[in-house]
Design an enzyme around this catalytic site. Structure first.
Site, PDB file in Angstrom:
ATOM      1  N   LEU A  86       0.851  -1.192   0.000  1.00  0.00           N
ATOM      2  CA  LEU A  86       0.000   0.000   0.000  1.00  0.00           C
ATOM      3  C   LEU A  86       0.882   1.235   0.000  1.00  0.00           C
ATOM      4  CD1 LEU A  86      -2.947   1.132   0.246  1.00  0.00           C
ATOM      5  CD2 LEU A  86      -2.466   1.370   2.693  1.00  0.00           C
ATOM      6  N   ASP A  99       4.198   1.221   2.439  1.00  0.00           N
ATOM      7  CA  ASP A  99       5.280   2.106   2.016  1.00  0.00           C
ATOM      8  C   ASP A  99       5.024   3.518   2.527  1.00  0.00           C
ATOM      9  OD1 ASP A  99       7.672   2.462  -0.034  1.00  0.00           O
ATOM     10  OD2 ASP A  99       6.319   4.174  -0.288  1.00  0.00           O
ATOM     11  N   TYR A 114       5.909  12.620   3.366  1.00  0.00           N
ATOM     12  CA  TYR A 114       4.481  12.499   3.070  1.00  0.00           C
ATOM     13  C   TYR A 114       3.627  13.154   4.156  1.00  0.00           C
ATOM     14  CZ  TYR A 114       6.019   8.853  -0.228  1.00  0.00           C
ATOM     15  OH  TYR A 114       6.643   8.146  -1.228  1.00  0.00           O
ATOM     16  N   LYS A 171      11.554   6.558   4.284  1.00  0.00           N
ATOM     17  CA  LYS A 171      12.575   7.174   3.435  1.00  0.00           C
ATOM     18  C   LYS A 171      13.176   8.417   4.096  1.00  0.00           C
ATOM     19  CE  LYS A 171       9.673   5.785  -0.457  1.00  0.00           C
ATOM     20  NZ  LYS A 171       8.372   5.782   0.236  1.00  0.00           N
ATOM     21  N   HIS A 194      15.635   8.956  -0.228  1.00  0.00           N
ATOM     22  CA  HIS A 194      14.487   9.268  -1.076  1.00  0.00           C
ATOM     23  C   HIS A 194      14.899   9.793  -2.456  1.00  0.00           C
ATOM     24  CE1 HIS A 194       9.977  10.376  -0.517  1.00  0.00           C
ATOM     25  NE2 HIS A 194      10.223  10.073  -1.762  1.00  0.00           N
TER      26      HIS A 194
END
Length: 326
Positions: free
Chosen positions: A20, A46, A51, A81, A114
């Protein structure tokens, strides 16, 4: 061809082929998305610090992950990340620990750099100049990698890897690595098949994860004239023939190539549908039909708006990965 629902990393870990994705999942919706995923059998989530929803995901993990809960921690594969502002060797461990704290976990299964290019150090994830261009840092990603290795040695993460690195940059990291990268995460879908990059990774025993495997049609800088992957006539024909959705056809193509895919959704029906790709197999001809759709079309080039137009954000940085062929 994938014969199971996971790939085995060079660490020996089993990484589920469907996970996901949580990019663009609002904090107030992502908890329900985690619930809907875990209850139907997802074992791969993930995440990323940038985010801005890891604290909400952590609330979900606290409620649903553990002994006598929806899934045991040891059966869940969680990725996060390291963001671009945290490449300095003195910042890496603290950034990892912050993600662990937010996610309410004691370790990560996988931690990725990242992007290869660094931004200016600090807590502002997007430091900018007055003209809206980004303020960059000059940390060599090889120095960042050496500190990533320490996270494994300290038990904070089980595996480390890369995201958005090109083949030359991958080779750079392997040239200094004591602990080898286990995964490369990149944009990958039928319009950006990444065949050369995947082949390069396999020489290094480096697993590949496809982000935006359905084309990310909801991103901010969408071009109104861009091709719409989910509406591709060839994909739709195969989907109709198989009684599947276009998304399921594209995800099956990835997992049948042995590529991990992390489609993002907060819709319970689509979350369930995206996992239902292990009950059919595409023929060799069908795989070729999808493979022939490649046009090296990259949807996820970060852009900023300058003078009313979206332009590539980071192409001026010497470590920008997309200036190389692959």
């Amino acid at each position: 061809m994938a014969t199971s629902d996971y790939v085995v990393l060079n660490t020996g870990q089993k990484m589920p082929l469907i996970g996901l994705g949580t990019w663009k999942n609002p904090p107030d919706e992502v908890k329900d998305a985690i619930w809907n995923a875990l209850k139907i059998g997802y074992h791969h989530i993930d995440c990323a610090a940038v985010y801005n929803n890891e604290a909400s995901i952590g609330e979900a993990f606290k409620q649903y992950v553990g002994t006598d809960k929806l899934v045991r921690r040891e059966d869940l594969f969680v990725t996060s990340k390291l963001w671009n502002t945290k490449h300095h060797p003195e910042d890496v461990e603290a950034a990892c620990r912050k993600s662990l704290e937010d996610l309410q976990l004691t370790y990560l299964d996988l931690y990725l750099i990242h992007w290869p290019h660094a931004f200016e150090r600090g807590d502002n994830p997007f430091p900018k100049n007055p003209d809206e261009t980004v303020r960059y840092g000059s940390i060599d990603y090889k120095k960042t990698w050496k500190v990533m290795e320490e996270l494994v040695e300290k038990g904070l993460v089980k595996a480390i890897g890369l995201s958005n690195f090109n083949s030359r940059q991958i080779d750079d990291v392997f040239s200094v690595a004591t602990i080898k990268p286990a995964v490369l995460q990149v944009e990958c879908h039928p319009y950006l098949a990444q065949n050369e990059l995947i082949a390069h990774c396999r020489k290094h025993e480096l697993a590949v994860t496809a982000y935006s495997p359905l084309g990310s049609p909801d991103r901010l800088w969408k071009d109104p004239d861009e091709p719409l992957l989910l509406q591709d006539a060839n994909i739709k024909t195969l989907a109709d023939k198989r009684g599947k959705s276009p998304a399921q056809i594209m995800l099956r193509w990835q997992v049948q190539r042995g590529v991990v895919a992390i489609p993002k959704s907060v819709n319970a029906g689509r979350i369930a549908q995206n996992l239902q790709v292990f009950d059919f197999t595409l023929t060799e001809d069908e795989m070729k039909i999808i493979g022939n759709l490649n046009r090296n079309w990259r949807y996820l080039v970060p852009k900023i708006k300058i003078d009313g137009k979206f332009v590539p954000r980071d192409a001026v940085h010497p470590d920008y990965p997309f200036n190389d062929p692959y």
